[in-house]
Design an enzyme around this catalytic site. Sequence first.
Site, mmCIF file in Angstrom:
data_model
loop_
_atom_site.group_PDB
_atom_site.id
_atom_site.type_symbol
_atom_site.label_atom_id
_atom_site.label_comp_id
_atom_site.label_asym_id
_atom_site.label_seq_id
_atom_site.Cartn_x
_atom_site.Cartn_y
_atom_site.Cartn_z
ATOM 1 N N GLU A 1 0.809 -1.215 0.000
ATOM 2 C CA GLU A 1 0.000 0.000 0.000
ATOM 3 C C GLU A 1 0.848 1.273 0.000
ATOM 4 O O GLU A 1 1.906 1.343 0.631
ATOM 5 C CB GLU A 1 -0.918 0.002 1.222
ATOM 6 C CG GLU A 1 -2.026 1.039 1.138
ATOM 7 C CD GLU A 1 -3.253 0.600 1.889
ATOM 8 O OE1 GLU A 1 -4.140 0.007 1.259
ATOM 9 O OE2 GLU A 1 -3.333 0.834 3.116
ATOM 10 N N LYS B 1 0.222 5.048 0.992
ATOM 11 C CA LYS B 1 -0.673 6.023 1.627
ATOM 12 C C LYS B 1 0.138 6.979 2.483
ATOM 13 O O LYS B 1 1.091 6.581 3.153
ATOM 14 C CB LYS B 1 -1.757 5.334 2.453
ATOM 15 C CG LYS B 1 -1.293 4.529 3.652
ATOM 16 C CD LYS B 1 -2.497 3.950 4.383
ATOM 17 C CE LYS B 1 -2.059 3.055 5.547
ATOM 18 N NZ LYS B 1 -3.231 2.461 6.230
ATOM 19 N N ASN C 1 -10.426 -7.330 7.206
ATOM 20 C CA ASN C 1 -9.750 -6.230 7.892
ATOM 21 C C ASN C 1 -9.667 -6.551 9.384
ATOM 22 O O ASN C 1 -10.693 -6.766 10.033
ATOM 23 C CB ASN C 1 -10.503 -4.916 7.664
ATOM 24 C CG ASN C 1 -9.671 -3.705 8.021
ATOM 25 O OD1 ASN C 1 -8.907 -3.730 8.982
ATOM 26 N ND2 ASN C 1 -9.823 -2.636 7.259
ATOM 27 N N GLU D 1 -5.798 -8.107 6.095
ATOM 28 C CA GLU D 1 -5.498 -6.676 6.026
ATOM 29 C C GLU D 1 -5.306 -6.100 7.430
ATOM 30 O O GLU D 1 -6.111 -6.369 8.326
ATOM 31 C CB GLU D 1 -6.649 -5.927 5.349
ATOM 32 C CG GLU D 1 -7.053 -6.453 3.986
ATOM 33 C CD GLU D 1 -8.310 -5.773 3.473
ATOM 34 O OE1 GLU D 1 -8.781 -6.152 2.390
ATOM 35 O OE2 GLU D 1 -8.842 -4.873 4.158
ATOM 36 N N SER D 2 -4.278 -5.309 7.610
ATOM 37 C CA SER D 2 -3.957 -4.623 8.870
ATOM 38 C C SER D 2 -3.334 -5.587 9.880
ATOM 39 O O SER D 2 -3.735 -6.748 9.998
ATOM 40 C CB SER D 2 -5.188 -3.960 9.503
ATOM 41 O OG SER D 2 -5.729 -2.978 8.650
ATOM 42 N N LYS E 1 -7.801 2.385 -3.722
ATOM 43 C CA LYS E 1 -8.284 2.224 -2.347
ATOM 44 C C LYS E 1 -9.058 3.493 -1.968
ATOM 45 O O LYS E 1 -8.481 4.550 -1.731
ATOM 46 C CB LYS E 1 -7.097 2.027 -1.406
ATOM 47 C CG LYS E 1 -7.467 1.692 0.036
ATOM 48 C CD LYS E 1 -7.714 0.212 0.214
ATOM 49 C CE LYS E 1 -7.896 -0.149 1.684
ATOM 50 N NZ LYS E 1 -6.647 -0.045 2.467
ATOM 51 N N GLU F 1 -14.253 -6.281 1.127
ATOM 52 C CA GLU F 1 -13.695 -6.181 2.474
ATOM 53 C C GLU F 1 -14.751 -6.367 3.563
ATOM 54 O O GLU F 1 -15.795 -5.726 3.544
ATOM 55 C CB GLU F 1 -13.020 -4.820 2.661
ATOM 56 C CG GLU F 1 -12.397 -4.639 4.041
ATOM 57 C CD GLU F 1 -11.693 -3.304 4.186
ATOM 58 O OE1 GLU F 1 -10.603 -3.162 3.623
ATOM 59 O OE2 GLU F 1 -12.245 -2.402 4.854
#
Length: 270
Positions: A64, A66, A196, A226-227, A126, A175
């Site tokens: 990612e 960001k 997530n 994710e995360s 995203k 998601e």
Amino acid sequence: MSDILERILITKRREVASAKNVISQNTLEILAKESLTDQIGKPRGFFQAIEQQIALGKSGVIAEIKQASPSRGILRTPFFPGQIAKSYAKHGAACLSVLTDMEYFKGCTDYLKEARAACSLPVLRKDFMLEPYQFFEARVMAADAVLLIISALSDSELMEFEELAHSLGMDVLVEVHGAQELERALKLKSPLLGINNRDLKTFEVTLQNTIDLLPSIPKSKRIVTESGILEKADVELMRSHDVHAFLVGEAFMRAEDPGAELQKLFAINS
């Protein structure tokens, strides 16, 4: 729905309304369809790229890009998406994820364009996708995939938007955060299922969230955790549970060289 997500969605609808005053949906739709045959902008195959990495015995890493997040603030400055994209591509990423939300993540559409132009990897837009307009917009900026957040959309919107994305040559990452959202997500066709691990109410992160949902997910789905992937032990834990696709952002954004950190975290041989 969490308070922060509600605020984001309100802002997003306002942004889309403003964008429609600049360029019409009809015009975007024409440009989006033209992009499908454009040599530079045609879709690169997001899902396929992940599967190819996993078939080689590697992790399928969605790396990612960001600049900030609501929970962590500014993650990286200075911020050069093209340089980051090149580093990710050099060190073994399967795909990119680029934040295009301005208000809460300090992203923009130009960041996606810059990242995609800098390498040959497929790119996920995203963002918080709420209206058809955004899907045409995503394809015009040459996105190869889009995100559908179950908690932000109705069942009818999810099916409509999935079909629209596929008609524009884009893959879909669906998601979820918990069991109720998973039940809704499994009605969709898309094989990419993101879990997530961040609680949107408390912002606490636990990989147990992915593990707890695994028994309810059919083998036809490619699970993307994710995360919360911050160290090698996290990767090993997920892979021991047959989860081989990862979306990682913060751990890379805080590193001096994001791609080198990716290679280190996933023990990828260059």
